[in-house]
Design an enzyme around this catalytic site. Structure first.
Site, PDB file in Angstrom:
ATOM      1  N   ARG A  43       0.865  -1.185   0.000  1.00  0.00           N
ATOM      2  CA  ARG A  43       0.000   0.000   0.000  1.00  0.00           C
ATOM      3  C   ARG A  43       0.894   1.224   0.000  1.00  0.00           C
ATOM      4  O   ARG A  43       1.686   1.430   0.921  1.00  0.00           O
ATOM      5  CB  ARG A  43      -0.889  -0.002   1.243  1.00  0.00           C
ATOM      6  N   SER A 112     -12.309  -3.320   0.502  1.00  0.00           N
ATOM      7  CA  SER A 112     -12.460  -2.680   1.815  1.00  0.00           C
ATOM      8  C   SER A 112     -13.902  -2.305   2.036  1.00  0.00           C
ATOM      9  O   SER A 112     -14.504  -1.633   1.187  1.00  0.00           O
ATOM     10  CB  SER A 112     -11.640  -1.384   1.883  1.00  0.00           C
ATOM     11  N   LYS A 141      -4.800   5.420   9.469  1.00  0.00           N
ATOM     12  CA  LYS A 141      -5.670   6.079   8.498  1.00  0.00           C
ATOM     13  C   LYS A 141      -6.569   7.059   9.253  1.00  0.00           C
ATOM     14  O   LYS A 141      -7.145   6.723  10.275  1.00  0.00           O
ATOM     15  CB  LYS A 141      -6.533   5.057   7.741  1.00  0.00           C
TER      16      LYS A 141
END
Lengths: 218, 218
Positions: A43, A112, A141
């Site tokens: 990621r 997700s 996040k």
């Protein structure tokens, strides 16, 4: 080694350059795999495409011989270029139908989801597994929905048959509870990439997960 | 209308949300096409993938019926998802060999080059056209090399056979000189997207280019 078509998602590492304390992703991943990580997601929302591809190739060279799948976050172009095992798509990434058409039937597509409704929809649309988030509050996040909590995990577990990977604020001391609530695996970022020793951190998580899975089978 | 395999790159519009004064890309492109733009590149380094794909589909719906190619900057995943006509790759994007493998022989692959050496290499590697930049100093991109100038355009023209599109600081009053120096087309960003009337701006550029091309043929 061929990647299993139903990969082991039980300890799923998500890379994050910003939390890595200056260490290279490949070095962290190598240690984490030695500690027992079963799946890796690259990621990286910031690097140029060429750098992403080079990084993905470094990880493929480590992971493919170990039979551990590499999943690329968001970027199907990168996943296709390096022949990664899968792509992980958020709700702002390519939609599943487009991705399946380009990726073919063999590529793993993870989605997700942040709600029961998202989860049911993604299963219906053909996802291979779901990343359900955030299970707990997380500093990695900052743009996420309210935490699902263990009850949220259990609710999604009752509604969908797909493999579920919990993500968000999961550490050694709460990983077992996530598995007990019905997740097939836990995904971690900082619990491994920011650890003093990623190998030890992975091994500890792995142990907790194994215990929880055994407990669930009794 | 089918896209010509050797598209007309003579007036090549590159979108840029930041210079668009709040106007939608599709509105600017519609006007620019009415003014004579012959090729459009969607360039957006910031939007999430899903938004990029939606934008690309809006542009495809406008451009395909007009027979005008849509080229996607950097993101081959987006280009493949919307079946765009091509992809434009910078030196930090996917390399040509990877892109050709995924894109197939029919997709146009344009490459940004900033030097004679880049240009010769990209031609050798199988690019379909070259964006040569910056021809002049430009405010749109701040990470560019020293301007090539008209002499640099002419030098690249003598070294490679591929179609050349000059980009960087090109406006109505210097477009003809870029064509006269050997470029097949000029690419513009702010000269059209930031113009009060993108249609008029495109038409004026188009006229200057047509004159310069006639001049070169005499």
């Amino acid at each position: 080694m061929k990647i299993d078509p139903r990969p082991d998602l039980s300890l799923y590492l998500v890379t994050d350059r910003g939390s890595s304390r200056g260490r290279a992703a490949a070095d962290i991943v190598r240690e984490a795999v030695a500690g027992g990580v079963t799946c890796v997601q690259l990621r990286d929302k910031h690097s140029p495409t060429r750098e992403l591809i080079a990084e993905a190739r470094r990880l493929m060279a480590l992971l493919r011989p170990a039979g551990i799948p590499l999943i690329i976050n968001d970027r199907l172009d990168v996943a296709l270029a390096v022949q990664a095992d899968g792509v992980h798509l958020g709700q702002q990434d390519m939609d599943i139908a487009d991705a399946r058409l380009l990726a073919g039937p063999a590529m793993i597509i993870g989605i997700s989801v942040e709600s029961l409704a998202d989860a049911v929809r993604a299963e219906h649309q053909g996802a291979d597994y779901l990343g359900i988030s955030p299970v707990f509050a997380t500093p990695t996040k900052t743009d996420t929905a309210a935490p699902l909590g263990l009850e949220g995990v259990a609710r999604i577990r009752r509604a969908v048959a797909l493999p579920l990977v919990g993500i968000g604020g999961i550490k050694a001391d709460n990983a077992a509870a996530v598995i007990a609530a019905g997740a097939d695996g836990v995904a971690v970022v900082s619990a491994i990439v920011a650890a003093d020793c990623p190998r030890t951190a992975a091994a500890e998580l792995k142990g907790r997960i194994a215990q929880a899975r055994e407990g669930r089978m009794i």
